[in-house]
Design a protein around this motif. Structure first.
Motif, short mmCIF file in Angstrom:
data_model
loop_
_atom_site.label_atom_id
_atom_site.label_comp_id
_atom_site.label_asym_id
_atom_site.label_seq_id
_atom_site.Cartn_x
_atom_site.Cartn_y
_atom_site.Cartn_z
N GLY A 48 38.78 39.71 37.15
CA GLY A 48 38.67 39.93 38.58
C GLY A 48 37.94 41.19 38.98
N THR A 49 37.43 41.94 38.02
CA THR A 49 36.67 43.16 38.32
C THR A 49 35.36 43.18 37.55
N PRO A 82 44.71 34.30 41.78
CA PRO A 82 43.77 35.41 41.99
C PRO A 82 42.46 35.18 41.23
N ARG A 111 40.01 40.85 41.90
CA ARG A 111 41.14 41.77 42.02
C ARG A 111 40.63 43.20 42.25
N GLY A 112 40.27 43.50 43.47
CA GLY A 112 39.79 44.84 43.78
C GLY A 112 38.41 45.14 43.25
N HIS A 169 39.21 41.49 47.17
CA HIS A 169 40.19 40.56 46.60
C HIS A 169 39.91 39.15 47.10
N LYS A 170 40.14 38.20 46.23
CA LYS A 170 40.00 36.80 46.61
C LYS A 170 40.96 35.96 45.78
N HIS A 171 41.68 35.07 46.43
CA HIS A 171 42.54 34.14 45.69
C HIS A 171 42.42 32.77 46.32
#
Length: 233
Positions: free
Chosen positions: A227-228, A24, A27-28, A13-15
């Motif tokens: 995010g993936t 975000p 996301r995972g 995860h990174k935001h």
């Protein structure tokens, strides 16, 4: 020559903070790249591709998740250890970050010497690589002395940056749009340089690219969205 290393990211995860609150980016995210393999990351601009490379390079911190490179858990490293880890990598940035007061040849020699290579051997290898990217006649020039065509859109610097990333024969190369803004001929030169390292030494390569032809040369291609990562056929 460094041993090739595997990359294993799980649940990353990174935001980033914004005026409206946390933004975000990852996301995972999961990614596994076997030792000596090449993985290409594609996706829209702003999807987090460069962020992912920066995290693998130890240049950016991440939130929950696990990241192992060559069996080392990056989350356990302090800043001194991360700096030592980064010296083992080869990195091609979107902006070449060449040292303006050093010659093109010296810019290539620095990472090789840092890794402990003998100067004579490092110099021979650097000159070979400059020839491979069509810049053998520019070895004694400083970056600002590259011709207009070579300097345009960072094209000359990008070719030098590609050569610099592999001169120390690292076990892992991270490349962010290595052929961006290059014409077809020079794109092939830089791509051949990177994939030759993978083929000849078994170096692990993770690259971000919008170039479909470059991605097609990789062992696995992923698209970063939402995010993936999703594997592409």
């Amino acid at each position: 020559m460094a041993m090739a290393v595997a990359v294993c990211a799980a649940g990353i995860h990174k935001h980033y903070q914004s005026p409206a609150g946390p933004l975000p980016v990852l996301r995972g995210l999961d990614l596994t790249v076997d030792s000596g393999a090449c993985a290409a990351i594609t996706g829209e601009s702003g999807s987090g591709k460069s962020t992912l490379l920066n995290i693998i390079a130890g240049l950016d911190h991440f939130g929950p998740g696990r990241l192992q490179v060559g069996g080392t858990d990056l989350a356990t490293l302090d800043e001194t250890e991360l700096a030592r880890y980064r010296r083992t990598l080869g990195m091609v940035f979107q902006f070449h970050h060449l040292l303006r007061d050093f010659s093109v040849l010296d810019n290539l020699l620095i990472p090789a010497l840092i890794r402990g290579q003998r100067r004579a051997a490092a110099r021979r290898r650097a000159l070979e690589l400059l020839h491979a990217v069509g810049l053998s006649g520019r070895a004694a020039h400083v970056p600002d002395e590259l011709s207009g065509g070579e300097r345009q859109a960072g094209a000359g610097g990008r070719r030098v940056g590609g050569a610099r990333a592999v001169v120390g024969e690292p076990g892992l190369v991270l490349a962010d749009e290595p052929t961006g803004n290059l014409d077809e001929r020079n794109s092939h030169l830089v791509a051949d340089l990177l994939f030759d390292l993978v083929r000849r030494q078994g170096t692990t390569l993770v690259l971000v690219t919008h170039d479909a032809a470059l991605a097609a040369r990789s062992d696995a291609v992923y698209r970063l969205a939402g995010g993936t990562l999703q594997p592409l056929p």
